[in-house]
Write a protein that holds these residues in place. Structure first.
Motif, mmCIF file in Angstrom:
data_model
loop_
_atom_site.group_PDB
_atom_site.id
_atom_site.type_symbol
_atom_site.label_atom_id
_atom_site.label_comp_id
_atom_site.label_asym_id
_atom_site.label_seq_id
_atom_site.Cartn_x
_atom_site.Cartn_y
_atom_site.Cartn_z
ATOM 1 N N MET A 15 43.509 38.954 39.628
ATOM 2 C CA MET A 15 42.179 39.182 40.185
ATOM 3 C C MET A 15 41.550 37.823 40.463
ATOM 4 O O MET A 15 41.479 36.979 39.579
ATOM 5 N N THR A 16 41.097 37.646 41.686
ATOM 6 C CA THR A 16 40.423 36.408 42.057
ATOM 7 C C THR A 16 38.956 36.709 42.317
ATOM 8 O O THR A 16 38.627 37.476 43.225
ATOM 9 N N ILE A 17 38.097 36.133 41.495
ATOM 10 C CA ILE A 17 36.656 36.244 41.682
ATOM 11 C C ILE A 17 36.134 34.827 41.869
ATOM 12 O O ILE A 17 36.204 34.009 40.955
ATOM 13 N N THR A 18 35.646 34.544 43.059
ATOM 14 C CA THR A 18 35.103 33.223 43.357
ATOM 15 C C THR A 18 33.586 33.329 43.353
ATOM 16 O O THR A 18 33.021 34.175 44.052
ATOM 17 N N ILE A 19 32.938 32.477 42.551
ATOM 18 C CA ILE A 19 31.477 32.473 42.459
ATOM 19 C C ILE A 19 30.986 31.096 42.877
ATOM 20 O O ILE A 19 31.378 30.088 42.284
#
Length: 165
Positions: free
Chosen positions: A1-5
């Motif tokens: 899972m890639t979550i970029t913030i």
């Protein structure tokens, strides 16, 4: 899972907003039974920038609290059955992850609305992320029935995560 913030806002929150965002996104993924690893991008900004994004993309000349830019087309919310047929459209070629879309949140609106609604900034940001994730899963609130269904899902997800008003 890639979550970029990415945080471009000058508003300083006094809680671990990145952990909250990740927890709500993962909670939504679980609640909607997404069978894939996915990619979600989150931009935290201010009222001026979200106003411009809202104007550029929706023709609405006003700031808003959250914008959702889904990258998947659904006939029924959270129906993933057709995605592999169009894998080149929906999956990142390099990672194999489902590209759900982008979320833009005004932290100024988070602060304003938390005060106006009498709950914490944590709850407000969690609500906006859950709301936007449901848009990325194909939910909408154009008519009353859709609105009620979406609100019920938001409440169920946030309650399941222990994020209450």
């Amino acid at each position: 899972m890639t979550i970029t913030i990415e945080n471009e806002s000058s508003v300083k929150l006094d809680f671990d907003y990145e952990s909250l965002i990740r927890r709500v996104i993962l909670g939504c993924m679980d609640a909607e039974k997404c069978p894939y690893e996915a990619e979600v991008n989150v931009l935290l900004t201010d009222n001026d920038q979200i106003h411009q994004i809202n104007l550029d993309n929706r023709g609405i000349d006003a700031p808003t609290d959250v914008l959702s830019f889904p990258m998947v087309d659904y006939t029924t919310p959270a129906d993933f059955s057709h995605l592999e047929e169009d894998s080149e459209d929906y999956f990142n070629f390099d990672t194999g992850e489902l590209m759900l879309g982008d979320i833009v949140v005004s932290l100024e609106k988070v602060r304003e609305q938390a005060t106006a609604y009498g709950h914490s900034e944590t709850r407000e940001l969690g609500f906006l992320i859950a709301h936007s994730m449901l848009h990325l899963f194909g939910y909408d609130h154009i008519d009353e029935a859709e609105r009620a269904k979406m609100e019920d899902r938001q409440r169920e997800i946030l309650d399941g995560l222990g994020i209450h008003r």
